[in-house]
Design a protein around this motif. Structure first.
Motif, short mmCIF file in Angstrom:
data_model
loop_
_atom_site.label_atom_id
_atom_site.label_comp_id
_atom_site.label_asym_id
_atom_site.label_seq_id
_atom_site.Cartn_x
_atom_site.Cartn_y
_atom_site.Cartn_z
N ASP A 159 31.95 54.43 32.46
CA ASP A 159 33.10 54.90 31.69
C ASP A 159 34.16 53.81 31.54
OD1 ASP A 159 32.26 57.73 31.51
OD2 ASP A 159 32.44 57.63 33.69
N MET A 160 34.13 52.83 32.46
CA MET A 160 35.12 51.77 32.49
C MET A 160 34.51 50.57 33.21
SD MET A 160 38.95 51.88 34.24
CE MET A 160 39.39 53.34 33.32
N ILE A 161 35.03 49.39 32.90
CA ILE A 161 34.57 48.17 33.57
C ILE A 161 35.79 47.45 34.13
CG2 ILE A 161 33.47 45.91 33.28
CD1 ILE A 161 31.80 47.22 31.00
N PHE A 162 35.67 46.97 35.37
CA PHE A 162 36.67 46.10 35.98
C PHE A 162 36.08 44.69 36.05
CE2 PHE A 162 38.32 49.71 38.97
CZ PHE A 162 38.93 50.34 37.90
N HIS A 163 36.87 43.70 35.64
CA HIS A 163 36.48 42.30 35.83
C HIS A 163 37.51 41.67 36.75
CE1 HIS A 163 35.15 38.24 35.37
NE2 HIS A 163 34.28 38.54 34.40
N CYS A 164 37.07 41.11 37.87
CA CYS A 164 37.96 40.58 38.91
C CYS A 164 38.29 39.11 38.74
CB CYS A 164 37.34 40.81 40.29
SG CYS A 164 37.00 42.53 40.64
N GLY A 165 38.23 38.58 37.55
CA GLY A 165 38.70 37.23 37.30
C GLY A 165 37.64 36.15 37.32
N THR A 168 42.26 42.66 41.91
CA THR A 168 42.77 41.30 42.11
C THR A 168 41.61 40.33 42.11
OG1 THR A 168 44.20 39.93 43.51
CG2 THR A 168 42.65 41.38 44.65
N HIS A 169 41.91 39.05 41.95
CA HIS A 169 40.83 38.06 42.05
C HIS A 169 40.50 37.82 43.52
CE1 HIS A 169 38.06 34.95 41.05
NE2 HIS A 169 38.77 34.01 41.64
N GLY A 170 41.51 37.77 44.36
CA GLY A 170 41.27 37.56 45.78
C GLY A 170 42.33 36.67 46.40
N VAL A 171 42.17 36.39 47.66
CA VAL A 171 43.10 35.51 48.36
C VAL A 171 42.54 34.09 48.32
CG1 VAL A 171 44.08 37.31 49.81
CG2 VAL A 171 42.07 36.08 50.61
N VAL A 172 43.45 33.14 48.21
CA VAL A 172 43.03 31.76 48.02
C VAL A 172 42.38 31.16 49.27
CG1 VAL A 172 43.82 29.43 47.42
CG2 VAL A 172 44.76 31.41 46.24
N TYR A 173 43.05 31.31 50.42
CA TYR A 173 42.50 30.70 51.63
C TYR A 173 42.83 31.54 52.83
CZ TYR A 173 41.32 27.36 55.21
OH TYR A 173 40.74 26.77 56.28
N VAL A 182 41.71 41.04 35.59
CA VAL A 182 42.79 40.26 36.19
C VAL A 182 42.48 38.77 36.08
CG1 VAL A 182 43.63 42.03 37.79
CG2 VAL A 182 41.76 40.51 38.50
N HIS A 183 43.52 38.01 36.24
CA HIS A 183 43.49 36.55 36.17
C HIS A 183 42.85 35.97 37.42
CE1 HIS A 183 45.49 32.72 35.11
NE2 HIS A 183 45.60 32.55 36.40
N GLY A 184 41.93 35.05 37.25
CA GLY A 184 41.34 34.33 38.38
C GLY A 184 41.86 32.90 38.43
N ASN A 185 41.54 32.19 39.48
CA ASN A 185 42.04 30.82 39.62
C ASN A 185 41.46 29.87 38.57
OD1 ASN A 185 39.68 31.32 41.47
ND2 ASN A 185 39.76 29.09 41.61
N CYS A 186 40.37 30.27 37.90
CA CYS A 186 39.79 29.43 36.84
C CYS A 186 40.12 29.98 35.45
CB CYS A 186 38.27 29.34 37.01
SG CYS A 186 37.79 28.44 38.49
N ASP A 187 41.16 30.78 35.36
CA ASP A 187 41.56 31.39 34.08
C ASP A 187 42.96 30.93 33.66
OD1 ASP A 187 39.21 32.95 33.94
OD2 ASP A 187 40.11 34.53 35.13
N PRO A 188 43.16 29.64 33.45
CA PRO A 188 44.52 29.18 33.18
C PRO A 188 45.12 29.70 31.87
CG PRO A 188 42.94 27.41 32.82
CD PRO A 188 42.19 28.56 33.44
#
Length: 173
Positions: free
Chosen positions: A30-36, A82-87, A56-62
């Protein structure tokens, strides 16, 4: 409601297109989520042919233009995206704290390229892995079924590992 979850597609930088298996697995969602880490809008446009997409925006999505976090209410459940935590990547404690900041029951992230289903105290942490560039796992997506306050998440493998292990038997005596 059935939700298809995908992340870290990295098109066209690391691969040219979404695997056909993604379309097969997501055909009834019914819906799709893309996490970046989408990289080009054509990926979202392809997925929107199946169902509405939240991303959502990921670190490779400038230049992609999405928010870094989204909160989506589905039935009686609040889902954070969310895309996630960096480190360090995939740190469950940081993801848990982010979920608490967002006020969500479920936090869906990507970034690690490895699938995860983990109950962390009162928050369900989900990661679909990567459909195109897995790390130490098979290419995968996720299906999330929400019915009232009941949820069921499933990792769906959509291919073979991209890095095959060596056969070390040739080195034995």
């Amino acid at each position: 409601m059935l939700i298809g979850i995908i992340s870290d597609t990295h098109i066209p930088v690391r691969t040219q297109s979404l695997p056909e298996k993604v379309f097969e697995v997501f055909k009834n969602v019914d819906m799709i989520f893309h996490c970046g880490d989408i990289e080009v809008m054509s990926v979202i446009e392809e997925l929107e042919k199946i169902a509405p997409v939240r991303a959502v925006h990921g670190n490779c999505d400038p230049y992609i233009g999405f928010n870094t976090h989204e909160v989506i209410e589905v039935d009686d459940v609040k889902i954070g995206l969310t895309h996630g935590v960096v480190y360090p990547k995939g740190d469950c404690q940081q993801l848990y704290y982010l979920a608490k900041e967002l006020g969500v029951d479920i936090l869906v992230s990507g970034h690690t390229h490895r699938p995860l289903i983990k109950q962390e105290a009162d928050v369900l942490l989900l990661n679909p892995g990567s459909a195109t560039q897995p790390r130490l796992s098979e290419p995968s997506v996720m299906l999330l079924e929400v019915n009232g306050s009941e949820v069921n998440a499933e990792v769906v493998k959509i291919g073979r590992p991209t890095c095959k292990a060596l056969d070390f038997s040739q080195f034995s005596h």
